[in-house]
Design a protein around this motif. Structure first.
Motif, mmCIF file in Angstrom:
data_model
loop_
_atom_site.group_PDB
_atom_site.id
_atom_site.type_symbol
_atom_site.label_atom_id
_atom_site.label_comp_id
_atom_site.label_asym_id
_atom_site.label_seq_id
_atom_site.Cartn_x
_atom_site.Cartn_y
_atom_site.Cartn_z
ATOM 1 N N ALA A 159 -62.056 -11.362 29.886
ATOM 2 C CA ALA A 159 -62.793 -12.415 30.551
ATOM 3 C C ALA A 159 -62.057 -12.193 32.092
ATOM 4 C CB ALA A 159 -62.399 -13.704 29.972
ATOM 5 N N VAL A 160 -62.860 -12.245 33.267
ATOM 6 C CA VAL A 160 -62.377 -12.398 34.429
ATOM 7 C C VAL A 160 -61.720 -13.761 34.505
ATOM 8 C CG1 VAL A 160 -62.747 -12.113 36.701
ATOM 9 C CG2 VAL A 160 -64.219 -10.914 35.235
ATOM 10 N N PHE A 161 -60.625 -13.795 34.337
ATOM 11 C CA PHE A 161 -59.806 -15.311 34.068
ATOM 12 C C PHE A 161 -58.358 -15.018 34.184
ATOM 13 C CE2 PHE A 161 -58.270 -18.794 31.899
ATOM 14 C CZ PHE A 161 -58.956 -20.073 32.319
ATOM 15 N N THR A 162 -57.897 -15.720 35.085
ATOM 16 C CA THR A 162 -56.462 -16.328 34.988
ATOM 17 C C THR A 162 -56.294 -17.813 35.257
ATOM 18 O OG1 THR A 162 -56.206 -16.464 37.555
ATOM 19 C CG2 THR A 162 -56.034 -14.163 36.407
ATOM 20 N N LYS A 163 -55.294 -18.312 34.594
ATOM 21 C CA LYS A 163 -55.110 -19.937 34.580
ATOM 22 C C LYS A 163 -55.054 -20.404 36.066
ATOM 23 C CE LYS A 163 -52.143 -20.096 30.426
ATOM 24 N NZ LYS A 163 -52.011 -18.441 29.965
ATOM 25 N N TYR A 164 -54.351 -19.790 36.928
ATOM 26 C CA TYR A 164 -54.517 -20.289 38.384
ATOM 27 C C TYR A 164 -55.787 -20.104 38.969
ATOM 28 C CZ TYR A 164 -52.706 -21.188 43.123
ATOM 29 O OH TYR A 164 -52.520 -21.580 44.344
ATOM 30 N N CYS A 165 -56.344 -19.203 38.906
ATOM 31 C CA CYS A 165 -57.634 -18.847 39.757
ATOM 32 C C CYS A 165 -58.840 -19.537 38.917
ATOM 33 C CB CYS A 165 -57.907 -17.490 39.986
ATOM 34 S SG CYS A 165 -56.732 -16.792 41.291
ATOM 35 N N GLY A 166 -58.924 -19.450 37.466
ATOM 36 C CA GLY A 166 -59.776 -19.927 36.787
ATOM 37 C C GLY A 166 -59.775 -21.641 36.823
ATOM 38 N N ALA A 167 -58.754 -22.147 36.937
ATOM 39 C CA ALA A 167 -58.514 -23.549 37.066
ATOM 40 C C ALA A 167 -59.002 -23.886 38.250
ATOM 41 C CB ALA A 167 -57.145 -23.972 37.085
ATOM 42 N N ALA A 179 -66.149 -26.182 45.286
ATOM 43 C CA ALA A 179 -66.775 -25.582 46.914
ATOM 44 C C ALA A 179 -65.919 -24.435 47.124
ATOM 45 C CB ALA A 179 -66.445 -26.919 47.904
ATOM 46 N N LEU A 180 -64.873 -24.047 46.438
ATOM 47 C CA LEU A 180 -64.221 -22.719 46.758
ATOM 48 C C LEU A 180 -65.212 -21.649 46.477
ATOM 49 C CD1 LEU A 180 -60.579 -23.179 45.350
ATOM 50 C CD2 LEU A 180 -61.175 -22.890 47.850
ATOM 51 N N PRO A 181 -64.880 -20.645 47.321
ATOM 52 C CA PRO A 181 -65.830 -19.356 47.037
ATOM 53 C C PRO A 181 -65.087 -18.608 45.635
ATOM 54 C CG PRO A 181 -64.557 -18.978 48.921
ATOM 55 C CD PRO A 181 -64.071 -20.491 48.375
ATOM 56 N N ALA A 182 -65.390 -19.006 44.492
ATOM 57 C CA ALA A 182 -64.818 -18.558 43.444
ATOM 58 C C ALA A 182 -65.819 -17.873 42.112
ATOM 59 C CB ALA A 182 -63.943 -19.646 42.713
ATOM 60 N N ASN A 183 -66.661 -17.145 42.843
ATOM 61 C CA ASN A 183 -67.764 -16.562 41.931
ATOM 62 C C ASN A 183 -67.199 -15.767 40.937
ATOM 63 O OD1 ASN A 183 -69.658 -18.392 43.192
ATOM 64 N ND2 ASN A 183 -70.466 -16.682 44.306
ATOM 65 N N ARG A 184 -66.361 -15.115 41.334
ATOM 66 C CA ARG A 184 -65.794 -14.021 40.205
ATOM 67 C C ARG A 184 -65.148 -14.662 39.053
ATOM 68 N NH1 ARG A 184 -60.569 -10.482 42.104
ATOM 69 N NH2 ARG A 184 -61.089 -9.658 40.235
ATOM 70 N N TRP A 185 -64.653 -15.868 39.037
ATOM 71 C CA TRP A 185 -64.043 -16.763 37.914
ATOM 72 C C TRP A 185 -64.973 -17.547 37.330
ATOM 73 C CZ3 TRP A 185 -60.496 -16.127 42.393
ATOM 74 C CH2 TRP A 185 -59.871 -15.026 42.427
ATOM 75 N N ARG A 186 -66.001 -18.001 38.162
ATOM 76 C CA ARG A 186 -66.944 -19.209 37.895
ATOM 77 C C ARG A 186 -67.374 -19.052 36.424
ATOM 78 N NH1 ARG A 186 -66.095 -22.693 41.562
ATOM 79 N NH2 ARG A 186 -67.100 -21.581 43.183
ATOM 80 N N ARG A 187 -68.088 -18.003 35.821
ATOM 81 C CA ARG A 187 -68.613 -17.998 34.528
ATOM 82 C C ARG A 187 -67.373 -18.267 33.239
ATOM 83 N NH1 ARG A 187 -71.529 -12.446 32.171
ATOM 84 N NH2 ARG A 187 -72.204 -13.394 30.109
ATOM 85 N N ALA A 188 -66.343 -17.510 33.533
ATOM 86 C CA ALA A 188 -65.321 -17.745 32.432
ATOM 87 C C ALA A 188 -64.671 -19.235 32.763
ATOM 88 C CB ALA A 188 -64.181 -16.652 32.672
ATOM 89 N N ALA A 189 -64.452 -19.840 33.937
ATOM 90 C CA ALA A 189 -64.012 -21.066 34.074
ATOM 91 C C ALA A 189 -65.129 -22.100 33.402
ATOM 92 C CB ALA A 189 -63.816 -21.263 35.503
ATOM 93 N N ARG A 190 -66.324 -21.952 33.430
ATOM 94 C CA ARG A 190 -67.259 -22.674 32.834
ATOM 95 C C ARG A 190 -67.162 -22.531 31.540
ATOM 96 N NH1 ARG A 190 -71.284 -21.356 36.799
ATOM 97 N NH2 ARG A 190 -71.914 -19.633 35.324
ATOM 98 N N ARG A 191 -67.004 -21.499 30.852
ATOM 99 C CA ARG A 191 -66.651 -21.446 29.361
ATOM 100 C C ARG A 191 -65.561 -21.943 28.939
ATOM 101 N NH1 ARG A 191 -65.418 -16.159 25.779
ATOM 102 N NH2 ARG A 191 -66.155 -17.120 23.843
ATOM 103 N N ALA A 192 -64.436 -21.784 29.477
ATOM 104 C CA ALA A 192 -62.989 -22.288 29.304
ATOM 105 C C ALA A 192 -63.038 -23.640 29.330
ATOM 106 C CB ALA A 192 -61.952 -21.472 30.267
ATOM 107 N N PHE A 193 -63.498 -24.289 30.438
ATOM 108 C CA PHE A 193 -63.194 -25.710 30.776
ATOM 109 C C PHE A 193 -64.310 -26.743 30.418
ATOM 110 C CE2 PHE A 193 -60.223 -23.402 33.570
ATOM 111 C CZ PHE A 193 -58.891 -23.814 33.061
ATOM 112 N N ASP A 194 -65.658 -26.324 30.587
ATOM 113 C CA ASP A 194 -66.694 -27.243 30.570
ATOM 114 C C ASP A 194 -66.623 -28.435 29.449
ATOM 115 O OD1 ASP A 194 -67.339 -26.691 33.112
ATOM 116 O OD2 ASP A 194 -69.447 -25.860 32.627
ATOM 117 N N ALA A 195 -66.497 -27.745 28.178
ATOM 118 C CA ALA A 195 -66.516 -28.431 27.190
ATOM 119 C C ALA A 195 -65.179 -29.257 26.832
ATOM 120 C CB ALA A 195 -66.569 -27.330 25.616
ATOM 121 N N GLY A 196 -64.309 -28.838 27.351
ATOM 122 C CA GLY A 196 -62.845 -29.716 27.216
ATOM 123 C C GLY A 196 -62.777 -30.591 28.405
ATOM 124 N N SER A 197 -63.511 -30.667 29.459
ATOM 125 C CA SER A 197 -63.130 -31.486 30.600
ATOM 126 C C SER A 197 -63.347 -32.734 30.326
ATOM 127 C CB SER A 197 -63.664 -30.833 31.856
ATOM 128 O OG SER A 197 -63.138 -29.436 31.996
#
Length: 273
Positions: A240-248, A255-273
């Protein structure tokens, strides 16, 4: 002083890493440092559903495994450990944006607290010439903070020696992370298994929590793909293109330009937020 976030009640991923850690032999911290310290290493990150994680661990901890089974780090009888980290960045999030742009001369700065022992470390993570991660550390004691003069000098010397660049003039606490970790070890390789991740934006005061059915797995080795990497690939789990810092931050600040992490971040956090 930063308030340490409280992890949610035990969930599937938390139980899974506990079962994995207690289902194999133990290895001491001294032996880990001797056999697989890996301060210079290649890291690969995976977001692993609990059922696949348990299948992988069953294979790696099999007593019949050539070379012997992976063992779990154990300290004072504990096999899972609570981690709290505070990341430091410039007001404009230079560290985040340098990683987003893929700059070779990039770094992360953090204070890491091993909550079960109280040990604290100031850590600087750099990128080596081969794209590997190189970590530099200095212990924090008493009321020390990473912004104290001694540690600012350590940071400046590290960046000058490694990259030939100046240290940022201004740093602030930017993000905190809290999670539970188990570590599995074999010769020359380590697997960290994290669950119950909670990330807080220390400037905006917003929090996200990881999906309780995912284990955040990182394989750490001096180079080649590990057995764990190959097993996860065979189960259909890709890095996964994911680090705790950038993915969070991708999840916390849309609003941050974070497209490279967006997909993994949605998977990691959406269900748990």
């Amino acid at each position: 002083m930063t308030t340490i976030a409280q992890a949610p009640p035990a969930a599937a991923a938390v139980r899974a890493i506990g079962e994995a850690a207690h289902g194999t032999g133990a290895i001491s911290l001294a032996e880990v440092n001797e056999r697989a310290e890996l301060l210079a290493r290649f890291d690969r990150s995976y977001l692993v559903p609990v059922d696949i994680y348990l299948r992988m661990v069953e294979r790696l901890t099999d007593p019949r495994r050539p070379g012997g089974p992976f063992r779990a780090l154990a300290i004072d009888g504990r096999r899972t450990f609570r981690y709290h980290s505070v990341y430091y960045d410039t007001p404009g999030l230079r560290s985040f944006h340098d990683h987003r742009q893929g700059r070779r001369l990039r770094f992360k700065i953090r204070e890491r607290v091993y909550q079960d022992s109280g040990e604290r470390q100031f850590e600087i993570k750099l990128k080596g010439r081969r794209g590997d991660t190189v970590k530099h550390r200095a212990p924090l004691t008493g009321e020390d903070t990473p912004l104290d003069g001694h540690f600012r000098t350590f940071l400046a010397d590290t960046l000058h020696h490694a990259y030939g660049i100046d240290s940022p003039a201004t740093l602030h606490p930017s993000l905190s992370t809290d999670y539970l970790r188990a570590t599995l070890v074999a010769d020359g390789e380590r697997i960290t298994c994290d669950a119950g991740l909670v990330c807080e934006d220390l400037r905006a005061g917003r929090t996200v929590r990881c999906d309780t059915g995912l284990v955040l797995v990182e394989t750490k080795t001096a180079g080649h793909l590990t057995e764990a990497d190959l097993l996860l690939h065979s189960y259909g789990v890709r890095p996964a293109v994911f680090t705790k810092y950038c993915g969070a931050f991708a999840a916390l600040r849309p609003a941050l330009p974070a497209n490279r992490w967006r997909r993994a971040a949605r998977r990691a956090f959406d269900a748990g937020s």
